[in-house]
Design a protein around this motif. Structure first.
Motif, PDB file in Angstrom:
ATOM      1  N   UNK A   1       0.888  -1.185   0.121  1.00  9.08           N
ATOM      2  CA  UNK A   1      -0.034   0.160   0.076  1.00  9.08           C
ATOM      3  C   UNK A   1       0.859   1.393   0.052  1.00  9.08           C
ATOM      4  N   UNK A   2       2.192   1.062  -0.525  1.00  6.15           N
ATOM      5  CA  UNK A   2       2.946   2.488  -0.652  1.00  6.15           C
ATOM      6  C   UNK A   2       2.772   3.032  -1.871  1.00  6.15           C
ATOM      7  N   UNK A   3       2.412   4.224  -2.033  1.00  7.74           N
ATOM      8  CA  UNK A   3       2.086   5.019  -3.426  1.00  7.74           C
ATOM      9  C   UNK A   3       3.508   4.970  -3.989  1.00  7.74           C
ATOM     10  N   UNK A   4       3.622   4.806  -5.238  1.00  9.31           N
ATOM     11  CA  UNK A   4       4.788   5.188  -6.065  1.00  9.31           C
ATOM     12  C   UNK A   4       5.638   6.060  -5.856  1.00  9.31           C
ATOM     13  N   UNK A   5       5.208   7.565  -5.509  1.00 11.61           N
ATOM     14  CA  UNK A   5       5.853   8.576  -5.148  1.00 11.61           C
ATOM     15  C   UNK A   5       6.358   8.698  -3.982  1.00 11.61           C
ATOM     16  N   UNK A   6       6.125   7.540  -3.092  1.00  9.41           N
ATOM     17  CA  UNK A   6       6.674   7.537  -1.582  1.00  9.41           C
ATOM     18  C   UNK A   6       8.007   6.557  -1.704  1.00  9.41           C
ATOM     19  N   UNK A   7       8.171   5.692  -2.784  1.00  9.97           N
ATOM     20  CA  UNK A   7       9.204   4.694  -2.877  1.00  9.97           C
ATOM     21  C   UNK A   7      10.300   5.477  -3.508  1.00  9.97           C
ATOM     22  N   UNK A   8      11.595   5.096  -3.139  1.00  8.67           N
ATOM     23  CA  UNK A   8      12.666   5.611  -3.504  1.00  8.67           C
ATOM     24  C   UNK A   8      13.742   4.292  -3.656  1.00  8.67           C
ATOM     25  N   UNK A   9      13.622   3.742  -4.750  1.00  6.54           N
ATOM     26  CA  UNK A   9      14.395   2.621  -5.318  1.00  6.54           C
ATOM     27  C   UNK A   9      15.858   2.498  -5.135  1.00  6.54           C
ATOM     28  N   UNK A  10      16.259   1.693  -4.619  1.00  8.66           N
ATOM     29  CA  UNK A  10      17.772   1.517  -4.570  1.00  8.66           C
ATOM     30  C   UNK A  10      18.151   0.245  -5.198  1.00  8.66           C
ATOM     31  N   UNK A  11      18.211   0.342  -6.561  1.00 14.99           N
ATOM     32  CA  UNK A  11      18.278  -0.990  -7.436  1.00 14.99           C
ATOM     33  C   UNK A  11      17.047  -1.558  -7.592  1.00 14.99           C
ATOM     34  N   UNK A  12      16.871  -2.922  -7.894  1.00 21.43           N
ATOM     35  CA  UNK A  12      15.590  -3.736  -8.355  1.00 21.43           C
ATOM     36  C   UNK A  12      14.927  -4.155  -7.154  1.00 21.43           C
ATOM     37  N   UNK A  13      15.660  -4.385  -6.032  1.00 22.92           N
ATOM     38  CA  UNK A  13      14.941  -5.355  -4.888  1.00 22.92           C
ATOM     39  C   UNK A  13      14.981  -4.481  -3.694  1.00 22.92           C
ATOM     40  N   UNK A  14      15.320  -3.258  -3.567  1.00 29.56           N
ATOM     41  CA  UNK A  14      15.368  -2.877  -2.343  1.00 29.56           C
ATOM     42  C   UNK A  14      15.084  -1.354  -2.485  1.00 29.56           C
TER      43      UNK A  14
END
Length: 559
Positions: free
Chosen positions: A30-43
């Motif tokens: 339930x985390x919106x896309x604009x709240x996620x800061x990807x560090x690579x593909x899997x974290x």
């Protein structure tokens, strides 16, 4: 699903697991896309300011254990497997764990991301540098040390007595040679000579602050309260006096965002912060736990070592400062560890010995009493190892039944979440029943009352003895009004006493407090007992000696 006879190692199991892109895990949580800061593909990291608000917080399930032994209890493995079990039962679940420290990873423990089919992924990255949080904490700690020494060099306007500087440098590695060092050598350009030392990063007060702060503003305020030493007139000097809290907060700004990863079963996992439980408070960050509560219906988290250390501090420190209550508690026990508490040698643990299991049960009983002292009725997760016999497992289960303690076997190493469903159903029942959670002492109790409460109600001892040094420090703490703070006991994890060689459930002992260390930023007073070290050393054969990389650059020997 592999059987318990699989020849695959934890590392191979993790490498063969199919991971989902971190965006899919975020969406599931339930985390919106604009709240996620990807560090690579899997974290990735989470910007909590962009998360949606949920009307009702999720329920918190604390996983703790009996007194650990070299045999291993698999507490993290059970924590991850239990979270996957809840997910399999249709509960919206997140797991919240501590970040591994490179000290034990390279030293005695190896990896610390669960095991078998109950692991958090990507395991290799989590166990090594991950998203750089521990490096940021190390840098902030050592930046403060540099600013202290620069202040001395530039005229020492605050009148800091270099003989009474209590702040140490840190390194995220076990290195006994750095426990005591001399800095400032090299003549006038090298600074002011003085004695110094190193702690391991996870023992830094900045780590404790990082894990107890509720916001960036709270983080900055807590950092400003750190006492770095004393003046020539014996007055405390704080980070606020140096004016360094802004710079330290800036160095920690990005690290303060919780890290999102996944379990082998696909359950969203937050791994953030990592104080040790034998020298600090032993819990993942409060901000990660609160974030999980806002996103999930059930949050499975753990506290370091046995219930006498991590669980006690979770209840008396983290829950108090975070203003929340645990809804259920699970105690992890193993046949192997109970055998050791019953007098069996480590070399004989694969030999069936139900009598040794029976002799070890008083240790489990003590930890049950501890959780009950907080008003919570625990569930026992009997973590199955491949050499366990059904007769030995039955000894524990029958004892629990006779003593009216809920218990089930957790076969999560071999079966993942499926092997934890029996335990999960028992925990759901405890959540529905509710509990009468309360802390063991009031903040207005005297300091000695607080310590005695822990020794008597948690360790089962007869009381506490303070050395002359500790008594003198206590007088100063009381004079300054710091004794209102909670207690953080620094004690061996291997025994309920302050002697690591005394196993089982000893009685008639006292705990000796040899030194008191005020941690005003973290908001507690550390009581050093026994031979506990804030900078561990490496064992005779460090785990690092078995590590390497293969031709493809993959880790070898990390578990």
């Amino acid at each position: 699903m592999k059987t318990t006879e699989t020849p695959l190692t934890d590392l191979e199991i993790a490498r063969n697991a199919a991971m989902k892109p971190i965006g899919e895990i975020a969406e599931k949580a339930g985390i919106p896309e604009d709240a996620l800061e990807p560090y690579g593909r899997y974290k990735g990291k989470i910007d909590i300011s962009r998360l949606p608000q949920k009307e009702e917080d999720g329920k918190v399930v604390l996983v703790t254990a009996i007194s650990p032994t070299p045999a291993g209890e698999g507490k993290s493995t059970v924590t991850v497997g239990l979270a996957d079990a809840f997910s399999r039962l249709g509960e919206k679940t997140m797991v919240a764990l501590r970040e591994p420290s490179l000290g034990p990873v390279m030293g005695l423990k190896g990896g610390a991301a669960g095991g078998g089919y109950s692991q958090v992924l990507p395991m290799e990255e989590i166990n090594l540098h991950f998203t750089g949080d521990l490096h940021a904490i190390t840098t902030a700690n050592n930046a403060l040390s540099a600013l202290i020494d620069n202040h001395l060099h530039q005229g020492n306007l605050l009148g800091i007595d270099q003989r009474r500087i209590t702040w140490k440098r840190v390194l995220d590695m076990n290195d006994r040679a750095l426990r005591r060092v001399t800095v400032g050598l090299g003549g006038p350009s090298g600074g002011i000579p003085r004695e110094d030392g190193f702690d391991i990063t996870v023992a830094s007060e900045i780590m404790a602050i990082f894990c107890l702060a509720k916001s960036l503003d709270d983080l900055k305020e807590r950092l400003s309260r750190i006492v770095i030493g004393y003046t020539f007139t014996r007055e405390p000097v704080t980070v606020r006096d140096l004016g360094a809290e802004g710079a330290l907060t800036l160095l920690l700004r990005d690290a303060f965002k919780p890290n999102l990863v996944q379990t082998i079963g696909g359950t969203p996992a937050l791994i953030h912060g990592g104080p040790f439980a034998n020298i600090a408070h032993g819990c993942n960050s409060l901000i990660a736990t609160k974030t999980a509560k806002k996103l999930a219906d059930i949050v499975v988290t753990e506290a370091g070592f046995g219930a006498d250390l991590g669980a006690e501090k979770f209840m008396n420190i983290k829950a108090r400062q975070g203003d929340f209550r645990p809804d259920a508690a699970v105690i992890v026990a193993t046949v192997r560890a109970l055998k050791m508490h019953g007098g069996a040698a480590k070399a004989d643990l694969s030999t069936p010995d139900k009598e040794a299991v029976e002799r070890g049960l008083p240790n489990l009983s003590r930890h049950i009493d501890t959780i009950r002292a907080f008003g919570i009725e625990p569930v026992i997760a009997l973590n199955r190892f491949t050499a366990d016999t059904q007769e030995e497992l039955s000894v524990v289960l029958d004892w629990c039944r006779e003593n009216e303690v809920s218990a089930a076997v957790a076969d999560v190493w071999a079966e993942g979440g499926k092997g934890g469903e029996d335990v999960a159903r028992l925990v759901l029942g405890k959540i529905r029943e509710g509990n009468a959670f309360h802390q063991l002492y009031d903040e207005f109790d005297t300091f000695e009352q607080k310590v005695n409460s822990i020794v008597r109600k948690v360790y089962g001892g007869d009381g506490v003895l303070f050395t002359d040094k500790a008594l003198k420090q206590l007088q100063d703490i009381e004079k300054r009004g710091w004794d209102i703070l909670p207690v953080c006991m620094a004690k061996t994890q291997y025994s309920l006493t302050d002697d690591p060689g005394i196993l089982g459930r000893p009685e008639g002992f006292k705990i000796t407090v040899r030194e008191l260390i005020p941690k005003l930023g973290a908001g507690f007073i550390v009581c050093l007992t026994g031979d506990i070290m804030t900078m561990p050393g490496l064992p005779k054969k460090p785990a690092a000696m078995n590590m390497d990389i293969d031709r493809d650059g993959h880790a070898v020997g990390l578990m």
